[in-house]
Design a protein around this motif. Structure first.
Motif: not given
Length: 101
Positions: A40-41, A73-79, A82-88
């Protein structure tokens, strides 16, 4: 099983022969989405694909087909970056690690 040894997933499908109101549509669509573990989200422009491999943990691809950045929906480490991402970003893909259980 396919020639390369991959298994095909079990498939469920639903058919509807009426036009439910918004509440009925939400109730009807909510169940198969929950059963399919749909996240969701996410904006409608984001395609969510989970790739399973016996050799590694699942990878959760988020592909933005839209023309604007799509928030996660939440920040995550993008493989990939190799950085934290909040959006695509628009027209791009992210593979957030730890984004889904």
């Amino acid at each position: 099983m396919s020639a390369d040894g991959n298994h095909y997933a079990a498939v469920n499908h639903w058919m509807l022969s009426t036009r439910p109101d918004d509440a009925g549509c939400g109730a009807l669509v909510g169940r198969p989405l929950k059963e399919a573990d749909v996240e969701p989200g996410l904006p409608i422009s984001v395609e969510a694909v989970t790739w399973h491999s016996p050799e590694s943990r699942p990878r959760h691809f988020r592909i933005n087909h839209g023309s604007a950045a799509a928030p996660l929906p939440q920040p995550a480490h993008d493989v990939l970056t190799r950085a934290v991402t909040r959006e695509v970003p628009p027209g791009r893909c992210a593979v957030p690690r730890g984004h889904r259980p």
